[in-house]
Scaffold this active site. Structure first.
Site, PDB file in Angstrom:
ATOM      1  N   GLY A  46      -1.236   4.266   2.559  1.00  9.34           N
ATOM      2  CA  GLY A  46      -0.646   4.808   3.780  1.00  9.34           C
ATOM      3  C   GLY A  46      -1.026   3.961   4.979  1.00  9.34           C
ATOM      4  N   GLN A  51      -2.349   2.058  13.764  1.00  8.36           N
ATOM      5  CA  GLN A  51      -3.222   1.081  13.105  1.00  8.36           C
ATOM      6  C   GLN A  51      -2.752  -0.350  13.314  1.00  8.36           C
ATOM      7  OE1 GLN A  51      -3.273   3.415   9.188  1.00  8.36           O
ATOM      8  NE2 GLN A  51      -5.271   2.428   9.172  1.00  8.36           N
ATOM      9  N   CYS A  88      -9.792   3.990   4.331  1.00  8.47           N
ATOM     10  CA  CYS A  88      -8.791   3.741   5.368  1.00  8.47           C
ATOM     11  C   CYS A  88      -8.724   2.236   5.598  1.00  8.47           C
ATOM     12  CB  CYS A  88      -9.216   4.456   6.646  1.00  8.47           C
ATOM     13  SG  CYS A  88      -8.133   4.151   8.047  1.00  8.47           S
ATOM     14  N   LEU A  89      -7.522   1.710   5.761  1.00  7.86           N
ATOM     15  CA  LEU A  89      -7.370   0.268   5.953  1.00  7.86           C
ATOM     16  C   LEU A  89      -8.053  -0.218   7.232  1.00  7.86           C
ATOM     17  CD1 LEU A  89      -3.671  -0.273   4.781  1.00  7.86           C
ATOM     18  CD2 LEU A  89      -5.786  -0.738   3.523  1.00  7.86           C
ATOM     19  N   HIS A 130      -4.167  12.550   6.294  1.00 11.41           N
ATOM     20  CA  HIS A 130      -4.906  11.400   6.819  1.00 11.41           C
ATOM     21  C   HIS A 130      -4.058  10.647   7.854  1.00 11.41           C
ATOM     22  CE1 HIS A 130      -7.666   7.777   6.125  1.00 11.41           C
ATOM     23  NE2 HIS A 130      -6.626   7.245   6.762  1.00 11.41           N
ATOM     24  N   GLU A 131      -2.787  10.418   7.513  1.00 11.81           N
ATOM     25  CA  GLU A 131      -1.934   9.624   8.402  1.00 11.81           C
ATOM     26  C   GLU A 131      -1.547  10.399   9.664  1.00 11.81           C
ATOM     27  OE1 GLU A 131      -1.964   6.599   7.835  1.00 11.81           O
ATOM     28  OE2 GLU A 131      -2.634   6.705   5.758  1.00 11.81           O
ATOM     29  N   HIS A 134      -4.218  10.161  12.095  1.00 13.89           N
ATOM     30  CA  HIS A 134      -4.156   8.900  12.849  1.00 13.89           C
ATOM     31  C   HIS A 134      -3.264   9.066  14.083  1.00 13.89           C
ATOM     32  CE1 HIS A 134      -6.364   5.792  10.781  1.00 13.89           C
ATOM     33  NE2 HIS A 134      -5.778   6.012   9.616  1.00 13.89           N
TER      34      HIS A 134
HETATM   35 NI    NI Z   1      -6.296   5.415   7.699  1.00 10.70          NI
END
Ligand code: NI
Length: 164
Positions: A46, A51, A88-89, A130-131, A134
């Site tokens: 995701g 991000q 998380c990226l 999660h997204e 963000h």
């Molecule tokens: Ni993330």
């Protein structure tokens, strides 16, 4: 399509609330295409627009069943509670234990502005939460807790069994 730079955890953009998308135009399509490529390139499931420094309510998710583009996503129903390790990226190489709803219903627009409903469990439910976090300026480390006693050991055993 082009790769975009993924911002790291301390970047202020990751802690801001994103604005709704109003224009479903070429600029949005380019953003979605770039986000998709960036997510796959980083082996993520995701990615949220914040991000990559764009403060709009845009998310891409692929839990193994193909790409899902979610614009202006919102959770309409939450059920149950389940904890799991999450990454998380924007925090490469890190993981934390996060308790989230086990099942969520959500709605979101696609790139043409059409609304779709989603009934999600397991990884997809976790990814949606999660997204969307963000988009609200919240990252998983804000809500990660210590895992219950024995949890990590059990996880390790499962991995070992899977290897056999
Ligand atoms: Ni993330």
């Amino acid at each position: 399509m082009a790769l975009r730079r993924i911002l790291r955890g301390e970047d202020p953009a990751l802690h801001k609330v994103c604005r709704p998308v109003e224009k479903f135009d070429k600029r949005l399509f380019t953003l979605l295409n770039d986000m998709k490529e960036t997510m796959y390139n980083a082996d993520g499931v995701g990615l949220a627009a914040s991000q990559v420094g764009i403060l709009r309510r845009v998310v891409v998710i692929d839990c193994g069943d193909g790409i899902i583009e979610m614009i202006n996503p919102e959770i309409t129903c939450r059920e149950g509670e389940i904890g799991a390790m999450e990454g998380c990226l924007s925090f490469p190489g890190e993981q934390g234990y996060v308790v989230r709803a086990e099942r969520v219903k959500a709605r979101a627009q696609d790139r043409d502005g059409e609304w779709h409903e989603y009934d999600a469990t397991e990884l997809f439910a976790r990814a949606i939460q999660h997204e969307i976090d963000h988009l609200d300026g919240r990252v998983y480390v804000d809500i990660a807790t210590d895992p219950p006693e024995g949890y990590l050991e059990e996880l390790e055993n499962e991995f070992e069994e899977a290897d056999e």
